[in-house]
Design a protein around this motif. Structure first.
Motif, short mmCIF file in Angstrom:
data_model
loop_
_atom_site.label_atom_id
_atom_site.label_comp_id
_atom_site.label_asym_id
_atom_site.label_seq_id
_atom_site.Cartn_x
_atom_site.Cartn_y
_atom_site.Cartn_z
N GLY A 1 39.51 34.58 35.32
CA GLY A 1 38.60 34.82 34.21
C GLY A 1 39.15 34.45 32.85
O GLY A 1 38.41 34.50 31.85
N THR A 2 40.43 34.06 32.76
CA THR A 2 40.98 33.72 31.45
C THR A 2 40.37 32.45 30.88
O THR A 2 40.39 32.23 29.67
CB THR A 2 42.52 33.55 31.52
N HIS B 1 35.29 38.69 37.59
CA HIS B 1 35.01 37.45 36.87
C HIS B 1 33.66 37.50 36.16
O HIS B 1 33.54 37.00 35.02
CB HIS B 1 35.06 36.28 37.84
N GLU C 1 34.15 39.44 33.06
CA GLU C 1 34.87 38.69 32.03
C GLU C 1 33.96 37.71 31.29
O GLU C 1 34.03 37.59 30.06
CB GLU C 1 36.04 37.93 32.66
#
Length: 260
Positions: free
Chosen positions: A164-165, A37, A40
């Motif tokens: 993480g998107t 994360h 990202e």
């Protein structure tokens, strides 16, 4: 930089406070935990205030490469002891790295034209919100509207569930009234969901660009909200339950729209 070993250090106390919603709102910052994360949020170009890490816990080459990459970007790297790291995370076995990140806000004018989107009315479960973001990424939907409040976007569970998107999506907080005014002028097809709808989800061929509108977990969409929609869909229920989990319903519909 010297390793921080005191849990009473002023900066450590500040970071620890960000575990609370009140402090996240006050400082407009939040925490991102875990190697993947943190990687990202750096790659997505968010404003990273600092990266705290416990050298004893970060032993993989991937983690070391991530720290080197962050250093090359001139990000603040702050080593801490394992004991300090354990007070900063909400996991029993922390990976040994977290980032302090400034929140990012989007408005209607920041959105790309003619892209499909999802709109959620006051979602209540952070796991659902994060999972929907992850599903959106899987099907190539990049815009999310959060209408009339609901769960905090930067809740730790939202970040974890999104994998993480979250950091790659345009997410607009607004009221349903402002959203409905925007949708009328934008040329989008607004597709709602309702147990009372007479259109089965698999029969609809959506007209791009579209927005999928979903109500919250307890109440769904109100009659006033469904009245704004161009079409409302139902998901057939053959068992004893009367509805699906919000993130499951979103996943079924988004994959169906992707096939159309």
């Amino acid at each position: 930089m010297d390793i921080l070993t005191s849990t009473s250090n002023p900066y450590i106390k500040h970071v620890r406070a960000l575990r609370q919603k009140k402090s996240r709102a006050e400082f407009e910052s939040f925490l991102v935990e875990g190697i993947t994360h943190v990687g990202e949020v750096i790659e997505a170009g968010w404003n990273v205030e600092s990266i705290l890490y416990a050298p004893e816990l970060l032993t993989s080459n991937f983690a070391k490469d991530l720290l080197a990459h962050a250093g090359n970007r001139q990000l603040r790297l702050q080593p801490v002891s394992v004991a300090v790291m354990e007070t900063l995370t909400d996991k029993e076995n922390p990976q040994g790295i977290l980032a302090v990140v400034k929140q990012k806000k989007y408005s209607f004018k920041d959105l790309r034209a003619d892209v499909n989107a999802v709109a959620l009315v006051s979602p209540q479960d952070p796991g659902n919100l994060g999972t929907i973001l992850r599903t959106m990424d899987a099907v190539g939907v990049d815009t999310l509207f959060l209408l009339d409040g609901g769960v905090e976007l930067f809740h730790p569970t939202v970040i974890r569930a999104s994998m993480g998107t979250l950091f790659w999506k345009s997410i607009v907080h607004t009221s349903f009234n402002e959203f409905s005014q925007w949708i009328r002028k934008s040329g989008y097809q607004l597709i709602g969901t309702s147990a009372k709808a007479d259109v089965d989800y698999y029969t609809l061929i959506p007209k791009a660009p579209w927005v999928l509108l979903l109500g919250n977990e307890q109440k769904g969409l109100s009659s006033e909200q469904t009245a704004v929609c161009d079409v409302t869909l139902s998901l057939p229920m053959h068992g004893r339950v009367s509805s699906l989990n919000l993130s499951v319903a979103a996943g079924v519909l988004l994959y169906q729209f992707m096939k159309a």
